[in-house]
Design an enzyme around this catalytic site. Structure first.
Site: not given
Length: 294
Positions: A54, A61, A84, A196, A284
């Site tokens: 493949y 696909g 793509h 990929n 203070r």
């Protein structure tokens, strides 16, 4: 300019931050090149032996069961990249694009993607020459990774699209020439190897992380300066107090504040013979200090 050597060890966050911050010169160690060449040889053997794998000599696909003739393998990879490259919107910032490319180089240098040395060398040459592909910031395809952004990155290698060089936008072939390169013909599986991955998502996530770290560091510095300006005490940052809480982040922040305040002449001016027993009470009793703050 930062020099970055990519080897078998993962890149550190400090190295990646340096890539985001400015130009970088990338090199790959000899053992890593050996791994790259071994991976490319594996793909070449598959093609030579006629095995069906493949992404090497099949479609993608739904066309995974469609065999591709040997003479069409280069066209297959080129068409994969071009099909793509469909991003839209404003371009990614140059710094993010540079980080994306370095992350891709680091991934491919592991030798598990089957990419050829000459293709990876071209990607390294682009980074070293400051040539950054124009990559739209929106749009991707599928769950295999950042296919659209990485396709735009890969288009430059085959002489398609545009790139930014020193703030100028140039046609791909012109930009390649700046680095002494000509358009590549992608070999079997190389388009798939380039597309990929999640290097775009990772680069954007890292950019967000580093920005958050910068804001946090600024907050620590502002806090330390505020203690100094208010003639405050560093006693609340005593490590024994925070060790009792046992919260790692709190312990680290207290340590950072101690380092920032260390050596303060303002703090030292009331370290001895000081009647203060609690900072809020002392404030203070010193309205001029509070007035200055308010």
């Amino acid at each position: 300019m930062t020099t970055l050597t990519i080897c078998e060890a993962p890149l550190t966050l400090a190295q990646l931050r340096a890539v985001l911050d400015g130009p970088v010169t990338v090199s790959i160690t000899h053992p890593a090149w050996t791994d790259v060449e071994r991976g490319a040889a594996t793909v070449a053997a598959i093609v030579a032996e006629g095995r069906t794998v493949y992404g090497v000599n099949t479609g993608f696909g739904l066309l995974a069961n469609t065999n591709i003739a040997p003479q069409d393998l280069e066209t297959l990879q080129k068409n994969l990249v071009l099909s793509h490259a469909c991003g839209v919107g404003p371009l990614l910032p140059d710094a993010v694009t540079r980080l994306l490319m370095v992350l891709k180089i680091a991934s491919l240098s592991r030798g598990a993607s089957g990419i050829r040395r000459e293709t990876l060398e071209a990607l390294v040459a682009l980074v070293n020459a400051g040539i950054l592909p124009c990559i739209p910031s929106k749009g991707s395809v599928g769950a295999s990774g950042d296919l659209a952004p990485l396709a735009h990155m890969s288009c430059i290698l085959i002489g398609v699209g545009e790139a930014r060089v020193d703030g100028q936008t140039l046609e791909a072939e012109t930009a390649l020439a700046r680095a002494g390169l000509t358009p590549l013909t992608l070999g079997p599986k190389e388009g798939l190897a380039l597309l990929n991955g999640t290097q775009c998502s990772t680069a954007l996530a890292l950019a967000g992380l580093f920005a958050a770290e910068a804001v946090f560091a600024a907050g620590l510095a502002a806090g330390a300066l505020s203690v100094d300006a208010l003639k405050g005490s560093d006693a609340p940052f005593d490590p024994r107090i925070h060790a009792l809480r046992g919260q790692p982040g709190q312990i680290a922040v207290a340590a950072a504040l101690r380092r920032l305040i260390d050596g303060s002449a303002i703090r030292d001016s009331h370290r001895d013979d000081c009647a203060k027993v609690q900072d809020p009470y002392s404030l203070r009793c010193q309205p001029q200090v509070m007035g200055a703050v308010l």
